[in-house]
Design a protein around this motif. Sequence first.
Motif, short mmCIF file in Angstrom:
data_model
loop_
_atom_site.label_atom_id
_atom_site.label_comp_id
_atom_site.label_asym_id
_atom_site.label_seq_id
_atom_site.Cartn_x
_atom_site.Cartn_y
_atom_site.Cartn_z
N LEU A 97 -68.81 -1.88 43.40
CA LEU A 97 -69.31 -1.95 42.36
C LEU A 97 -68.44 -1.13 41.14
CD1 LEU A 97 -72.72 0.12 43.09
CD2 LEU A 97 -72.48 -1.92 41.72
N LYS A 98 -68.65 -1.93 39.82
CA LYS A 98 -67.54 -1.43 38.68
C LYS A 98 -68.76 -0.90 37.66
CE LYS A 98 -64.30 -5.28 39.53
NZ LYS A 98 -63.32 -4.36 40.13
N TRP A 99 -69.90 -1.12 37.47
CA TRP A 99 -71.04 -0.80 36.47
C TRP A 99 -72.25 -0.59 37.15
CZ3 TRP A 99 -70.48 -2.72 30.94
CH2 TRP A 99 -71.91 -2.50 30.25
N ILE A 100 -72.72 0.66 36.77
CA ILE A 100 -74.02 0.99 37.21
C ILE A 100 -74.73 1.67 35.80
CG2 ILE A 100 -75.53 2.73 38.48
CD1 ILE A 100 -73.24 2.99 40.43
N ASN A 101 -75.81 1.04 35.53
CA ASN A 101 -76.61 1.45 34.41
C ASN A 101 -78.02 2.07 35.10
OD1 ASN A 101 -78.37 1.70 32.18
ND2 ASN A 101 -77.70 0.14 31.28
N LEU A 102 -78.14 3.39 34.94
CA LEU A 102 -79.34 4.00 35.37
C LEU A 102 -79.88 4.82 34.16
CD1 LEU A 102 -77.89 5.69 38.64
CD2 LEU A 102 -80.18 4.30 38.46
N ASN A 103 -79.86 4.29 33.00
CA ASN A 103 -80.34 4.86 31.89
C ASN A 103 -81.83 4.81 31.97
OD1 ASN A 103 -77.91 5.25 30.58
ND2 ASN A 103 -78.20 3.55 29.40
N ASN A 104 -82.43 5.92 31.25
CA ASN A 104 -84.17 6.04 31.29
C ASN A 104 -84.86 6.08 32.64
OD1 ASN A 104 -86.25 6.45 29.80
ND2 ASN A 104 -86.87 4.06 29.44
N ASN A 105 -84.38 6.73 33.58
CA ASN A 105 -85.18 7.08 34.51
C ASN A 105 -85.43 8.47 34.57
OD1 ASN A 105 -85.20 4.52 36.65
ND2 ASN A 105 -83.22 4.54 35.52
N ILE A 107 -83.97 11.01 36.99
CA ILE A 107 -83.23 11.51 37.91
C ILE A 107 -82.65 12.98 37.64
CG2 ILE A 107 -80.62 11.26 38.90
CD1 ILE A 107 -80.99 8.11 37.99
N THR A 108 -82.70 13.93 38.49
CA THR A 108 -82.30 15.19 38.32
C THR A 108 -81.04 15.42 39.11
OG1 THR A 108 -83.54 15.84 40.42
CG2 THR A 108 -84.74 15.84 38.36
N ASN A 109 -80.38 16.49 38.94
CA ASN A 109 -79.27 16.71 39.70
C ASN A 109 -79.34 17.10 41.28
OD1 ASN A 109 -78.49 18.04 36.98
ND2 ASN A 109 -76.66 17.60 37.88
N LYS A 110 -80.55 17.50 41.48
CA LYS A 110 -80.95 17.83 42.93
C LYS A 110 -81.25 16.30 43.71
CE LYS A 110 -83.18 22.26 42.62
NZ LYS A 110 -84.38 22.99 43.17
N GLY A 111 -81.66 15.32 42.86
CA GLY A 111 -81.73 13.79 43.38
C GLY A 111 -80.70 13.14 43.72
N ILE A 112 -79.41 13.54 43.12
CA ILE A 112 -78.10 12.85 43.28
C ILE A 112 -77.52 13.28 44.51
CG2 ILE A 112 -75.93 12.24 42.48
CD1 ILE A 112 -77.26 12.71 39.78
N GLU A 113 -77.32 12.58 45.73
CA GLU A 113 -76.92 13.03 47.09
C GLU A 113 -75.40 13.19 46.59
OE1 GLU A 113 -76.53 11.32 51.58
OE2 GLU A 113 -77.77 10.52 49.98
N LYS A 114 -74.89 14.33 47.20
CA LYS A 114 -73.53 14.88 47.00
C LYS A 114 -72.40 13.82 47.42
CE LYS A 114 -70.57 18.89 47.36
NZ LYS A 114 -70.38 19.04 45.83
N GLY A 115 -71.77 13.48 46.51
CA GLY A 115 -70.45 12.26 47.00
C GLY A 115 -70.96 10.87 46.65
N ASN A 131 -82.08 10.90 31.26
CA ASN A 131 -82.81 11.22 32.54
C ASN A 131 -82.81 12.99 32.53
OD1 ASN A 131 -82.61 9.20 34.77
ND2 ASN A 131 -80.78 8.70 33.65
N GLU A 132 -83.05 13.36 33.53
CA GLU A 132 -83.29 14.83 33.43
C GLU A 132 -82.52 15.78 34.29
OE1 GLU A 132 -87.53 15.11 35.30
OE2 GLU A 132 -88.26 13.57 33.94
N LEU A 133 -81.31 15.14 33.70
CA LEU A 133 -80.11 15.97 34.48
C LEU A 133 -80.09 17.38 33.63
CD1 LEU A 133 -77.25 13.35 34.52
CD2 LEU A 133 -78.79 14.24 36.54
#
Length: 350
Positions: A97-105, A107-115, A131-133
């Motif tokens: 993966l070179k490009w990830i677009n996750l705009n307008n979801n 997502i919270t910090n707790k929802g991002i698995e570490k690493g 998002n909701e970071l």
Amino acid sequence: MTVKLYSSLLVVFLTNTVWTRNIRPMSDEINPYEQFFYSSECPQECFCPPSFPNALYCDSKELKEIPPIPARIWYLYLQNNLIETVTEKSLMNATQLKWINLNNNKITNKGIEKGVFSNLKSLLYLFLEDNELEEVPAPLPASLEQLRLARNKISAIPGGAFSSLENLTMLDLHRNELLDSSLQSDTFQGLSSLIQLNIAQNSLTKMPPILPANVMQLFLDNNSIEAIPENYFDAMVKLFFLRLNNNKLTDKGLPSKVFNISSLLDLQLSHNELTKIPAISVHLEYLHLDNNKINTINGTQVCPIPIPGDRVYESSLPRLRYLRLDGNEIKPPIPFDLMLCFRLLQAVVI
């Protein structure tokens, strides 16, 4: 630095959409085996265009989670969904993966698995806007070149969040909830390649401490900044675009030579509380001072050099081409000594 370079850089860094797809010519034929392979491997919720085998479109599908991403994918579009989590399970095969677009979801910090992001060693562009970071996600991969985190609820930046991002050229944190206490002296340490930094529309009352020396475009508008420390920009030898509109800057808060920066081409100080035109460099080309409290102009005092005589080479003249002063208390006509100084002016707005 020429105007041509200045314009080109603005196009590159201010554009909201960036194309970096590996486009396959439409004339190329896809054999039946490839057609079957791409179709069978494609998540059913998404679209895998045969003509772009490295791209996966899962945007605007009301997805609540990321489906398993095939190993061949370089460009992943997941914007405009209801995604709350980013897990290693979904991305474990997507090592290219070179490009990830996750705009307008959602997502919270707790929802991002570490690493989960730092494991993507080829990732260049990460978009997590709207998002909701509540803080900058970390750790991030050292390969990253653009990080867009606008319009979240970010009020904290973990220590060392950017320390390994020596390839990052663009960092966008505008419209968050950053306070002065959110930015430490080492917050931006390690960002040796950073060109554009956007911290507009936050809650800063002071200039950020110690910015990367290579920054060329700095956006700090729509904060509550009252003053700029003396010699603040001395180390920023490449800065050519500075935007400080809609702050609380006063004459007292501006040291006499704070904007005497030889690299600076465009300075925007609209909607502040200035009563006079600040001293500028002979190299400045665009100056925005509309909607302040300026009521008089003394061209002799404003001129960055002694008023030029009749016989002078154009290369020796101040470079100012555009001056905006509307929304102040200035009445025409334009002072003659101002025009004698800035002979390259193409527009003055009063």
